[in-house]
Motif scaffolding. Structure first.
Motif, PDB file in Angstrom:
ATOM      1  N   MET A   1      23.114 -55.582  10.046  1.00  0.00           N
ATOM      2  CA  MET A   1      22.178 -54.474   9.956  1.00  0.00           C
ATOM      3  C   MET A   1      22.805 -53.233  10.578  1.00  0.00           C
ATOM      4  O   MET A   1      23.570 -53.321  11.521  1.00  0.00           O
ATOM      5  N   ALA A   2      22.449 -52.098  10.065  1.00  0.00           N
ATOM      6  CA  ALA A   2      22.987 -50.834  10.535  1.00  0.00           C
ATOM      7  C   ALA A   2      22.032 -50.164  11.503  1.00  0.00           C
ATOM      8  O   ALA A   2      20.839 -50.435  11.508  1.00  0.00           O
ATOM      9  N   SER A   3      22.562 -49.250  12.293  1.00  0.00           N
ATOM     10  CA  SER A   3      21.709 -48.429  13.156  1.00  0.00           C
ATOM     11  C   SER A   3      21.069 -47.346  12.293  1.00  0.00           C
ATOM     12  O   SER A   3      21.549 -47.033  11.199  1.00  0.00           O
ATOM     13  N   ILE A   4      19.974 -46.763  12.777  1.00  0.00           N
ATOM     14  CA  ILE A   4      19.338 -45.686  12.010  1.00  0.00           C
ATOM     15  C   ILE A   4      20.290 -44.507  11.887  1.00  0.00           C
ATOM     16  O   ILE A   4      20.337 -43.839  10.861  1.00  0.00           O
ATOM     17  N   LYS A   5      21.106 -44.270  12.905  1.00  0.00           N
ATOM     18  CA  LYS A   5      22.091 -43.190  12.845  1.00  0.00           C
ATOM     19  C   LYS A   5      23.066 -43.420  11.694  1.00  0.00           C
ATOM     20  O   LYS A   5      23.349 -42.511  10.919  1.00  0.00           O
ATOM     21  N   ALA A   6      23.567 -44.649  11.572  1.00  0.00           N
ATOM     22  CA  ALA A   6      24.510 -44.971  10.498  1.00  0.00           C
ATOM     23  C   ALA A   6      23.845 -44.853   9.131  1.00  0.00           C
ATOM     24  O   ALA A   6      24.458 -44.360   8.177  1.00  0.00           O
ATOM     25  N   VAL A   7      22.598 -45.297   9.019  1.00  0.00           N
ATOM     26  CA  VAL A   7      21.883 -45.230   7.739  1.00  0.00           C
ATOM     27  C   VAL A   7      21.710 -43.785   7.298  1.00  0.00           C
ATOM     28  O   VAL A   7      22.012 -43.425   6.162  1.00  0.00           O
ATOM     29  N   LEU A   8      21.232 -42.920   8.196  1.00  0.00           N
ATOM     30  CA  LEU A   8      20.997 -41.516   7.840  1.00  0.00           C
ATOM     31  C   LEU A   8      22.302 -40.774   7.603  1.00  0.00           C
ATOM     32  O   LEU A   8      22.388 -39.908   6.737  1.00  0.00           O
ATOM     33  N   ALA A   9      23.333 -41.105   8.364  1.00  0.00           N
ATOM     34  CA  ALA A   9      24.636 -40.469   8.177  1.00  0.00           C
ATOM     35  C   ALA A   9      25.271 -40.904   6.859  1.00  0.00           C
ATOM     36  O   ALA A   9      26.089 -40.182   6.288  1.00  0.00           O
ATOM     37  N   GLY A  10      24.891 -42.087   6.375  1.00  0.00           N
ATOM     38  CA  GLY A  10      25.435 -42.602   5.127  1.00  0.00           C
ATOM     39  C   GLY A  10      24.829 -41.992   3.883  1.00  0.00           C
ATOM     40  O   GLY A  10      25.325 -42.207   2.777  1.00  0.00           O
ATOM     41  N   LEU A  11      23.738 -41.249   4.024  1.00  0.00           N
ATOM     42  CA  LEU A  11      23.150 -40.566   2.871  1.00  0.00           C
ATOM     43  C   LEU A  11      24.077 -39.438   2.441  1.00  0.00           C
ATOM     44  O   LEU A  11      24.843 -38.906   3.236  1.00  0.00           O
ATOM     45  N   GLU A  12      24.004 -39.061   1.190  1.00  0.00           N
ATOM     46  CA  GLU A  12      24.840 -37.974   0.689  1.00  0.00           C
ATOM     47  C   GLU A  12      23.955 -36.927   0.057  1.00  0.00           C
ATOM     48  O   GLU A  12      23.449 -37.139  -1.039  1.00  0.00           O
ATOM     49  N   PRO A  13      23.674 -35.799   0.660  1.00  0.00           N
ATOM     50  CA  PRO A  13      24.207 -35.367   1.952  1.00  0.00           C
ATOM     51  C   PRO A  13      23.513 -36.094   3.110  1.00  0.00           C
ATOM     52  O   PRO A  13      22.383 -36.547   2.969  1.00  0.00           O
ATOM     53  N   PRO A  14      24.196 -36.182   4.242  1.00  0.00           N
ATOM     54  CA  PRO A  14      23.625 -36.901   5.392  1.00  0.00           C
ATOM     55  C   PRO A  14      22.483 -36.128   6.043  1.00  0.00           C
ATOM     56  O   PRO A  14      22.402 -34.906   5.929  1.00  0.00           O
ATOM     57  N   LEU A  15      21.617 -36.866   6.718  1.00  0.00           N
ATOM     58  CA  LEU A  15      20.562 -36.266   7.533  1.00  0.00           C
ATOM     59  C   LEU A  15      20.859 -36.551   8.994  1.00  0.00           C
ATOM     60  O   LEU A  15      21.329 -37.626   9.338  1.00  0.00           O
ATOM     61  N   GLU A  16      20.568 -35.583   9.837  1.00  0.00           N
ATOM     62  CA  GLU A  16      20.637 -35.802  11.278  1.00  0.00           C
ATOM     63  C   GLU A  16      19.271 -36.280  11.731  1.00  0.00           C
ATOM     64  O   GLU A  16      18.286 -36.179  10.997  1.00  0.00           O
ATOM     65  N   HIS A  17      19.196 -36.799  12.946  1.00  0.00           N
ATOM     66  CA  HIS A  17      17.904 -37.252  13.442  1.00  0.00           C
ATOM     67  C   HIS A  17      17.841 -37.155  14.963  1.00  0.00           C
ATOM     68  O   HIS A  17      18.860 -37.059  15.638  1.00  0.00           O
ATOM     69  N   GLU A  18      16.618 -37.139  15.447  1.00  0.00           N
ATOM     70  CA  GLU A  18      16.320 -37.299  16.866  1.00  0.00           C
ATOM     71  C   GLU A  18      15.293 -38.416  16.932  1.00  0.00           C
ATOM     72  O   GLU A  18      14.393 -38.491  16.093  1.00  0.00           O
ATOM     73  N   ILE A  19      15.437 -39.280  17.917  1.00  0.00           N
ATOM     74  CA  ILE A  19      14.491 -40.384  18.071  1.00  0.00           C
ATOM     75  C   ILE A  19      14.291 -40.624  19.564  1.00  0.00           C
ATOM     76  O   ILE A  19      15.255 -40.675  20.314  1.00  0.00           O
ATOM     77  N   TYR A  20      13.026 -40.685  19.976  1.00  0.00           N
ATOM     78  CA  TYR A  20      12.712 -40.909  21.387  1.00  0.00           C
ATOM     79  C   TYR A  20      11.279 -41.391  21.517  1.00  0.00           C
ATOM     80  O   TYR A  20      10.487 -41.286  20.581  1.00  0.00           O
ATOM     81  N   MET A  21      10.974 -41.954  22.663  1.00  0.00           N
ATOM     82  CA  MET A  21       9.622 -42.431  22.949  1.00  0.00           C
ATOM     83  C   MET A  21       8.869 -41.362  23.737  1.00  0.00           C
ATOM     84  O   MET A  21       9.431 -40.748  24.641  1.00  0.00           O
ATOM     85  N   LYS A  22       7.597 -41.171  23.380  1.00  0.00           N
ATOM     86  CA  LYS A  22       6.748 -40.232  24.102  1.00  0.00           C
ATOM     87  C   LYS A  22       5.313 -40.721  23.998  1.00  0.00           C
ATOM     88  O   LYS A  22       4.801 -40.930  22.893  1.00  0.00           O
ATOM     89  N   ASP A  23       4.686 -40.919  25.145  1.00  0.00           N
ATOM     90  CA  ASP A  23       3.286 -41.345  25.198  1.00  0.00           C
ATOM     91  C   ASP A  23       3.040 -42.628  24.395  1.00  0.00           C
ATOM     92  O   ASP A  23       2.026 -42.770  23.722  1.00  0.00           O
ATOM     93  N   GLY A  24       3.990 -43.548  24.435  1.00  0.00           N
ATOM     94  CA  GLY A  24       3.846 -44.823  23.745  1.00  0.00           C
ATOM     95  C   GLY A  24       4.137 -44.777  22.254  1.00  0.00           C
ATOM     96  O   GLY A  24       4.000 -45.770  21.567  1.00  0.00           O
TER      97      GLY A  24
END
Length: 86
Positions: free
Chosen positions: A1-24
């Protein structure tokens, strides 16, 4: 399985992302710096722990960013490895 970073970077064109937890909630921001455009999702634990639901929600987010001018392909992402999801 790939990381979400690898999946989004593998799109053509690639997408960047931010991911974090906040308030559950898992905050996911998809960014296309070429447009520029971004979309945000706030996912509850039952949404981000159900891999099928998570993949569908990411697909919807990609569809939304395409509506803002992104050329990212609209395709179902592969399974995500949460241990490598940074």
């Amino acid at each position: 399985m790939a990381s979400i970073k690898a999946v989004l970077a593998g799109l053509e064109p690639p997408l960047e992302h931010e991911i974090y937890m906040k308030d559950g909630l898992l905050k996911l921001i998809l960014i296309d710096p070429n447009v520029p455009a971004q979309v945000e999702r706030s996912l509850s634990p039952h949404e981000y722990t159900d891999i099928i639901r998570f993949r569908l929600l990411v697909l919807y987010a990609v569809n939304e960013i395409r509506g803002k001018g992104s050329l990212a392909p609209l395709e179902v992402i592969p399974a995500i490895d949460w241990d490598a999801s940074t």
